[in-house]
Structure formats: C-alpha cells, structure tokens
Enzyme design. Structure first.
Site, PDB file in Angstrom:
ATOM      1  N   CYS A   1      12.867  -1.309   8.407  1.00 17.14           N
ATOM      2  CA  CYS A   1      13.337  -2.880   8.359  1.00 17.14           C
ATOM      3  C   CYS A   1      12.989  -3.480   9.876  1.00 17.14           C
ATOM      4  O   CYS A   1      13.797  -3.234  10.885  1.00 17.14           O
ATOM      5  CB  CYS A   1      15.023  -2.426   8.362  1.00 17.14           C
ATOM      6  SG  CYS A   1      15.615  -4.018   8.583  1.00 17.14           S
TER       7      CYS A   1
ATOM      8  N   CYS B   1      16.010  -5.384  11.181  1.00 15.52           N
ATOM      9  CA  CYS B   1      17.136  -4.791  11.962  1.00 15.52           C
ATOM     10  C   CYS B   1      16.428  -4.069  13.347  1.00 15.52           C
ATOM     11  O   CYS B   1      17.062  -3.986  14.315  1.00 15.52           O
ATOM     12  CB  CYS B   1      17.410  -3.435  10.973  1.00 15.52           C
ATOM     13  SG  CYS B   1      17.516  -3.941   9.259  1.00 15.52           S
ATOM     14  N   ASP B   2      15.430  -3.594  13.442  1.00 17.43           N
ATOM     15  CA  ASP B   2      14.925  -2.822  14.292  1.00 17.43           C
ATOM     16  C   ASP B   2      13.937  -3.191  15.635  1.00 17.43           C
ATOM     17  O   ASP B   2      13.486  -2.800  16.584  1.00 17.43           O
ATOM     18  CB  ASP B   2      14.415  -1.491  13.914  1.00 17.43           C
ATOM     19  CG  ASP B   2      15.553  -0.896  13.252  1.00 17.43           C
ATOM     20  OD1 ASP B   2      16.623  -0.904  13.778  1.00 17.43           O
ATOM     21  OD2 ASP B   2      15.435   0.068  12.360  1.00 17.43           O
TER      22      ASP B   2
END
Ligand SMILES: Cc1cc2nc3c(=O)[nH]c(=O)nc-3n(C[C@H](O)[C@H](O)[C@H](O)COP(=O)(O)OP(=O)(O)OC[C@H]3O[C@@H](n4cnc5c(N)ncnc54)[C@H](O)[C@@H]3O)c2cc1C
Length: 306
Positions: free
Chosen positions: A134, A137-138
């Site tokens: 992701c 997200c990261d």
C-alpha cells in the site's frame, strides 16, 4: 412467510457492497451490510482515482469511499462491523455465521473483494519493516530513500508513480519486457526520471537486519542475479479472492473467484456476487459498482417470489 432476520445480507463494504446496499435500501428491503474492517475496501488504500466517471479532476480513494458510505447510509442502509466466518446455504433460509452469533436471511450478496497476492519473498518477516502492498499507507516512510516496486499492471505502475512523490528513486521490476498497464499510465511512468525499469526480472528475496537493505533480483532471460540497495519493496502482482468463509458452498473458478451469470446469480439460488470477488474480466471501481447494482436488483426480484 419464512422467519428470517433480514431480506438481504451483503458481505463486504467496498464499492460493490456499498452500491448493492444503496440500491437495496432504496428498494426498501430489510437489508444489513457486514464489513470486517472500515467501509471502503481496497479504495481506502488507493491514493488517487482518476478513472471513475463524474470526477474529472479525480479524487482520493478515501473521499470516494466516504461519499459512497454516506450516500448509502442516507438511504437507510445499516452497516455493522463484523467478520463473516462461514455460511450455511443448504436450505432456502441462508445462515451467516459470525464470531458470536448467526444471522438468518432470505438472500445474500457476496461482495468480499480481493487482497494482494504475496510472492513468498519474506512478506511475513518484513511487513511493516520495508515490505508493503500500500503506497498510500507507507510511501511517506520512504522520503528520499530508494525503493523497489514489483509488477507491470495498472496498480503497480500507478502506485510506482505515486511513490516518486516521496522516494528519491523507484526501481520498477517487471517479469516481462513491456508493461501491461493502460497506455496513459505507461507514458507517465516512462517519462518519470525517478523510475528505472528492471525488465524481464523477478524479485527472489529481500534482506536486512532491522529493515530491508537489499532486494535480490534475477533476470529470467539471462539468469543473471543482482542486489538492488533499497529500503522498501512494494508488491503489486495481482490479487486473490477473499473467500475463506465460503468453504466450497458456491461454485468458483480454478483461482477461487465466484462464478455468476449476467444477473450476478451464483450456483446457489438467492445468493449473488458482485465486484472483485467475482470471476470477471475487469476489476475496477466502475465494474464493482455496476455488479453491485445488478446484484441488488436481482436479489430484490428473488425476494418478491420468496
Ligand atoms: C492500490 C490499488 C489501486 C487501485 N486503483 C484503482 C483505480 O485507480 N481505479 C479503479 O477503478 N480501481 C482501482 N483499484 C481497484 C479497486 O479498488 C477494486 O476494483 C475495488 O475496490 C473492488 O471493489 P469490491 O467492493 O469488489 O471489493 P473490495 O474493495 O476489495 O472490498 C471488499 C470488502 O469486503 C470486506 N470483507 C472481506 N471479507 C470479509 C468477511 N469475511 N466479512 C466481512 N467483510 C469482509 C473487506 O474488508 C473489504 O472492505 C485499485 C486497487 C488497489 C489495491
């Protein structure tokens, strides 16, 4: 009239389930949507969506998920946080088994979506320590760092481009010598100075003590092996259906995706399917919402004759 808790239960609150819920609520069915995580599904991990009609500038996956949830709830859809563990579909009244109780329903729409495929290169050991599925997200953890992205389809290319907003360099490793992604994404990626393509290659492993320090790559044509010095490794090599709870209760294809006709009817009367978990040629938000609408209308017709 049979004694049931609901006319219709929907499993999964991604775009398919939320659309099915919107249509079912507007049809004034007694409907419940069960979602094990947050409503939105995979679009919650999608940075920017620019191919969903009606939003010419594009919008974030989170915003689209919120809009879908709010619209469905405004029409009266009830969403409950619960994970479905198994199904009993052997009689007309279907039983949905949760952790602490069972629910009885006349009909069911399975919209449980899909999850990223693993490669077996150390995902379990390095999840949260360099391996990710992701970018939304990261990616911020890799500001000014070097990362490797794996895959050649739309998701891989789109997310690799997103990674370049943070990383100083992105190696895109693909097992073929050309990308599968839509042409417009290919053009953008090929024109991006921060992306270096590693063609005809597969990632065979990663290493590092506290987190990832190196990504091992093998050229499938020459068998040459090398290690790319990188701190992150993002994997986008396809998806697997979320069907652990099915346990053979409806017919699937060889990969586990649920088979349905054009009305989204599965092999079990009263059980419908929608979205990425279906055996379908295109897995996108636009196709998931189309499936969801059809599945809800089919369930409505089924309930009328129950
Ligand atoms: C990184 C990324 C980028 C993408 N970019 C785009 C894009 O730009 N444009 C586009 O059109 N598409 C894009 N897609 C694809 C798109 O997100 C999917 O096609 C779409 O989300 C499918 O919707 P769905 O409702 O079928 O399934 P999902 O979105 O997978 O939702 C399924 C839901 O079911 C829930 N669930 C699963 N099992 C259970 C259970 N046992 N009990 C209860 N709930 C359960 C899950 O928690 C999930 O919320 C992207 C996907 C990814 C991963």
């Amino acid at each position: 009239m049979a004694d049931t808790d609901y006319d219709l239960v929907i499993i999964g609150a991604g775009p398919a389930g939320l659309t099915a819920g919107l249509y079912a609520a507007r049809a004034r069915l007694n409907v419940l949507l069960l979602e094990k995580a947050a409503p939105g599904g995979q679009i919650l991990i999608t940075d920017w969506i620019e191919n969903y009609p009606g939003f010419p500038e594009g919008l974030s996956g989170y915003d689209l998920a919120e809009k879908m949830r709010v619209q469905a709830e405004k029409q009266g859809l009830k969403i409950e946080t619960a994970e479905v563990h198994s199904l009993n579909l052997s009689s007309d009244i279907k039983e949905i088994v949760l952790k602490d109780r069972s629910i009885r329903t006349k009909s069911l729409i399975i919209a449980s979506g899909a999850s990223p495929k693993k490669l077996g290169i150390g995902e379990d050991k390095y999840m949260g320590k360099g391996i990710s599925f992701c970018a939304t997200c990261d990616a911020p953890f890799f500001k000014e760092k070097t990362v490797v992205a794996i895959g050649g389809g739309d998701t891989a290319v789109q997310e690799a481009i997103y990674l370049t907003k943070f990383a100083k360099k992105v190696y895109l490793v693909h097992r073929r010598d050309e990308l599968r992604a839509t042409k417009i994404l290919q053009e953008r990626a090929l024109a991006n100075d921060k992306i270096e393509f590693v063609w005809d290659s597969v990632v065979t492993g990663v290493d590092g003590f506290f987190g990832i320090e190196g990504v091992h790559v093998k050229n499938v044509k020459t068998n040459e092996e090398k290690t790319i010095k990188a701190n992150g490794c993002f994997i986008w090599v396809g998806i697997l259906p979320n069907t652990e709870f099915l346990k053979g209760s409806v017919k699937t294809d060889e990969f586990g995706f649920i088979i349905a006709d054009t009305k989204m009817k599965t092999s079990v009367p009263g059980v419908y399917v929608a979205g990425d978990v279906r055996d379908t040629p295109l897995r996108q938000v636009s196709t998931a919402v189309g499936d969801g609408a059809i599945a809800a209308i089919s369930a409505e017709h089924y309930i009328e004759n129950f």
